[in-house]
Design an enzyme around this catalytic site. Structure first.
Site, PDB file in Angstrom:
ATOM      1  N   ASP A 121     -77.493  63.322  32.576  1.00 18.27           N
ATOM      2  CA  ASP A 121     -78.717  62.809  33.034  1.00 18.27           C
ATOM      3  C   ASP A 121     -79.546  64.088  33.078  1.00 18.27           C
ATOM      4  O   ASP A 121     -79.878  64.548  34.161  1.00 18.27           O
ATOM      5  CB  ASP A 121     -78.809  61.972  34.235  1.00 18.27           C
ATOM      6  N   ARG A 165     -79.299  68.010  36.086  1.00 19.38           N
ATOM      7  CA  ARG A 165     -78.025  68.093  36.457  1.00 19.38           C
ATOM      8  C   ARG A 165     -77.415  69.413  36.190  1.00 19.38           C
ATOM      9  O   ARG A 165     -76.551  69.847  37.051  1.00 19.38           O
ATOM     10  CB  ARG A 165     -77.148  66.885  35.741  1.00 19.38           C
ATOM     11  N   ARG A 181     -91.748  62.474  35.663  1.00 20.81           N
ATOM     12  CA  ARG A 181     -90.749  62.351  34.630  1.00 20.81           C
ATOM     13  C   ARG A 181     -91.500  61.699  33.300  1.00 20.81           C
ATOM     14  O   ARG A 181     -90.841  61.736  32.316  1.00 20.81           O
ATOM     15  CB  ARG A 181     -89.714  61.220  35.065  1.00 20.81           C
ATOM     16  N   LYS A 241     -85.881  56.249  27.210  1.00 18.23           N
ATOM     17  CA  LYS A 241     -85.791  55.203  28.453  1.00 18.23           C
ATOM     18  C   LYS A 241     -86.835  55.160  28.970  1.00 18.23           C
ATOM     19  O   LYS A 241     -87.941  55.926  28.651  1.00 18.23           O
ATOM     20  CB  LYS A 241     -84.605  55.863  29.674  1.00 18.23           C
ATOM     21  N   HIS A 242     -87.146  54.159  29.908  1.00 22.71           N
ATOM     22  CA  HIS A 242     -86.400  53.009  30.225  1.00 22.71           C
ATOM     23  C   HIS A 242     -87.029  51.564  29.625  1.00 22.71           C
ATOM     24  O   HIS A 242     -88.107  51.347  30.139  1.00 22.71           O
ATOM     25  CB  HIS A 242     -86.401  52.971  31.729  1.00 22.71           C
ATOM     26  N   HIS A 248     -83.547  51.747  41.631  1.00 22.71           N
ATOM     27  CA  HIS A 248     -82.331  52.248  42.363  1.00 22.71           C
ATOM     28  C   HIS A 248     -82.136  51.219  43.816  1.00 22.71           C
ATOM     29  O   HIS A 248     -81.177  51.363  44.406  1.00 22.71           O
ATOM     30  CB  HIS A 248     -82.354  53.663  42.887  1.00 22.71           C
ATOM     31  N   ASP A 285     -79.242  51.303  32.134  1.00 28.71           N
ATOM     32  CA  ASP A 285     -79.176  52.146  33.000  1.00 28.71           C
ATOM     33  C   ASP A 285     -78.211  52.140  34.138  1.00 28.71           C
ATOM     34  O   ASP A 285     -77.180  51.028  33.971  1.00 28.71           O
ATOM     35  CB  ASP A 285     -80.498  52.033  34.068  1.00 28.71           C
TER      36      ASP A 285
END
Length: 491
Positions: free
Chosen positions: A73, A81, A143, A173-174, A186, A258
Site C-alpha cells: 500500500d 509503507r 490522497r 482505487k476505491h 475503516h 479493500d
C-alpha cells in the site's frame, strides 16, 4: 474443516487471497502456504526496515514461489509503507494535482515504481482515483489528486502509466469512488447518496481513464451506493462489480477488495462471509492482512471459500476464473520486469517544491534564527497511520539548528506555545484546519498574540490563508516538509 493443498479447489481458494504476515522475514507458515497455492502477499509498515531488508524478504518469498505477487500500500505522500519510519520521498497525489503537470505525475509514479521494483515489489495498491468532492472527507483528502473530475482523471491515467512502465502493476482505487464520504470505512460503513448522473459524470470518470490507461487492477470501496445497489456495499455488490465495472465499463483486469478486516465489512458480515460474497459478486482477490496477519486467518478464509463452493453458494467456475486472473497478473509482472529503469531520480523533491503555494506571493524575509514549531496534530486515519513522522520541525532543525518542536492536540496548545516560544518566531503546522474547530481556534489565539506567526498547512488547504507567511504544501510527506522549510529559511 481440514484443507488439502493438493486439491484444485483449495489451491484456487489460496490463490485469490492477499494476506499479510508479521515480521521482517517470512514465517514458515507463509512459505509453506506459497508452496500450496498462495499466490500473493501484502507488505505493511511492520514488514519493512530498510530497502535492503525488503529485497531480501521478497527474494525469500520468490525462492518458494517465483511468480508470487508482492503487494504494498504505497501511495507516496501521507500513505507510505516503504518509508514508514522516515516519511515519503514523494509528495502524494494532492500535491501532484496542485502542480497539474501530467508529465511530472508520470515521472513521480515511475520513480516510485522503480524503487518498489528494486525491492522486489511488483504490485502497488495505488493510485487513489477518488474525486475529493467532500471537503470533510476524513479518509481520502490529500490522497486524492483533487476535487476536479477531469484533473483527477488525467493524473490517474498518468500515474498508472508511469507506475506500470516501471514493471509494477497499478491497482486503481476505491471503486466506484470514495471521495464524497464523511465517514472512514475503516471504522464504519459510509453511504453515498448520489444519483446515477452524478456518479457517471464525476465518480466514474477517473476509473474510465484508468481502464483506458491499462490499469492492471482495480480496488473496491467498502461504501454503500443506493443508486447502484440499495442493499450491499460495492465490495459485495454484483450490480457494481459485475454489471457496472465488468459490463458497462468493460474492465477485464483484476478486481481486488479493500481490506476485509475494515469495520465496514468485518462488523456487518465477518471476514469469511464477506469474502464469499465478494467473490460471488465478481471480485478476484481478497485483500486481508492490515490488521489480521496470521496463518489462522488464511486457513479460515480458505476453508470458507471451499465450503461455499461445495454448498453451491459460490460457483466453482467463478472461483476458478478469479484464480486465473490472479495468475494472469503474476505473468504480466514477470514479463514487465524488463521495463524497469535503474536510473534513480529526485523527482519527488522537485514535485514537492513545485506544489507549494505561498501567501503573500511577494518575497519574505527568511528566518535566520531557530523558531519554535508547534505541530497541531489531528488523529491520523488508519490508512495513514500514526507512526509516520510529519511536519516541518525536523527539516527546519537541519537548516536552522536549535529549532524546537512540540505537538498540540487541543486548544490548550496556544497558551503553552506562547509561553514556551518566548521571543522566538512561531511556526504553526496544521493538517486540514477546516475539519478541526480546535485547530482553528488555536490558530486564532496564536495569531492574536503573535501576528508574525508562520502557518504551514499540510492537509487540504480549504481555510483562508493567514499568518505573516502561509505555506500550503498539499501533503505531509517528508519532502513536503523539506520544501516548506526551505522557503521559511530562505534556502
Amino acid at each position: 474443516m481440514t484443507t488439502f493443498a493438493s486439491d484444485t479447489l483449495t489451491r484456487d481458494a489460496l490463490t485469490v487471497l492477499q494476506p499479510g504476515f508479521p515480521g521482517t522475514t517470512a514465517p514458515d507458515w507463509l512459505l509453506r502456504r506459497l508452496g500450496e497455492g498462495l499466490a500473493s502477499v501484502g507488505l505493511f509498515g511492520r514488514n519493512i526496515a530498510t530497502p535492503e531488508q525488503v529485497a531480501a524478504l521478497t527474494a525469500q518469498l520468490r525462492a518458494e514461489r517465483e511468480d508470487v505477487l508482492v503487494a504494498i500500500d504505497e501511495e507516496g505522500g501521507d500513505v507510505t509503507r516503504l518509508e514508514v519510519r522516515t516519511g515519503s520521498s514523494f509528495p502524494g497525489n494532492h500535491a501532484l494535482g496542485a502542480v497539474d503537470d501530467v508529465d511530472l505525475t508520470r515521472a513521480v509514479a515511475h520513480e516510485l515504481g522503480r524503487r518498489l521494483a528494486a525491492c522486489g515489489v511488483n504490485f502497488d495498491w495505488a493510485p487513489s482515483a477518488d474525486v475529493n468532492s467532500n471537503a470533510a472527507n476524513p479518509v481520502i483528502g490529500v490522497r486524492s489528486f483533487g476535487a476536479d473530475t477531469d484533473l483527477v482523471a488525467r493524473h490517474t491515467a498518468a500515474y498508472v502509466t508511469g507506475l506500470q512502465a516501471a514493471g509494477v502493476a497499478a491497482c486503481t482505487k476505491h471503486f466506484p469512488g470514495h471521495g464524497d464520504t464523511a465517514i472512514d470505512s475503516h471504522e464504519a460503513m459510509p453511504r453515498i447518496d448520489l444519483d446515477l448522473d452524478v456518479l457517471s459524470e464525476r465518480e466514474l470518470i477517473p476509473f474510465r481513464a484508468a481502464i483506458a490507461a491499462g490499469s492492471r487492477a482495480i480496488m473496491t470501496a467498502h461504501i454503500l451506493v443506493p443508486a447502484l445497489d440499495a442493499g450491499l456495499p460495492a465490495t459485495l455488490s454484483r450490480p457494481i462489480l459485475s454489471d457496472l465495472l465488468r459490463g458497462e465499463l468493460g474492465y477485464d483486469g483484476l478486481i481486488v477488495t479493500d481490506g476485509m478486516e475494515m469495520q465496514a465489512i468485518a462488523s456487518a458480515y465477518g471476514i469469511e462471509r464477506g469474502s464469499v460474497l465478494a467473490l460471488a459478486a465478481g471480485a478476484d482477490a481478497i485483500c486481508v492482512g492490515g490488521g489480521l496477519n496470521d496463518e489462522n486467518t488464511v486457513r479460515r478464509l480458505c476453508d470458507a471459500l471451499v465450503t461455499a463452493v461445495r454448498t453451491g453458494e459460490l460457483p466453482e467456475e467463478r472461483l476458478a476464473e478469479a484464480a486465473e486472473r490472479v495468475r494472469a497478473l503474476a505473468r504480466w509482472t514477470a514479463s514487465a520486469a524488463s521495463a524497469r529503469n535503474t536510473e534513480p531520480s529526485d523527482v519527488g523533491m522537485v514535485a514537492a517544491r513545485r506544489a507549494l503555494r505561498v501567501t503573500p506571493t511577494e518575497a519574505h524575509t527568511p528566518l535566520t534564527e531557530p523558531p519554535y514549531v508547534i505541530a497541531l496534530s489531528p488523529v491520523a486515519n488508519i490508512a495513514v497511520g500514526d507512526e509516520t513522522p510529519w511536519g516541518v520541525g525536523a527539516e527546519l532543525a537541519e537548516l536552522l539548528p536549535g529549532t524546537e518542536t512540540a505537538d498540540g492536540t487541543d486548544e490548550s496548545a496556544a497558551e503553552t506555545t506562547l509561553q514556551a516560544a518566548g521571543d522566538r518566531r512561531i511556526v504553526a503546522v496544521v493538517r486540514d484546519e477546516h475539519r478541526h474547530e480546535w485547530m482553528s481556534k488555536t490558530l486564532d489565539t496564536l495569531l492574536r498574540a503573535r501576528p508574525d506567526t508562520i502557518v504551514v498547512e499540510m492537509g487540504v488547504p480549504q481555510s483562508t490563508p493567514r499568518g505573516a507567511l502561509y505555506i500550503a504544501t498539499h501533503g505531509a510527506a517528508r519532502v513536503c516538509g523539506r520544501a516548506a522549510a526551505e522557503v521559511i529559511a530562505g534556502q
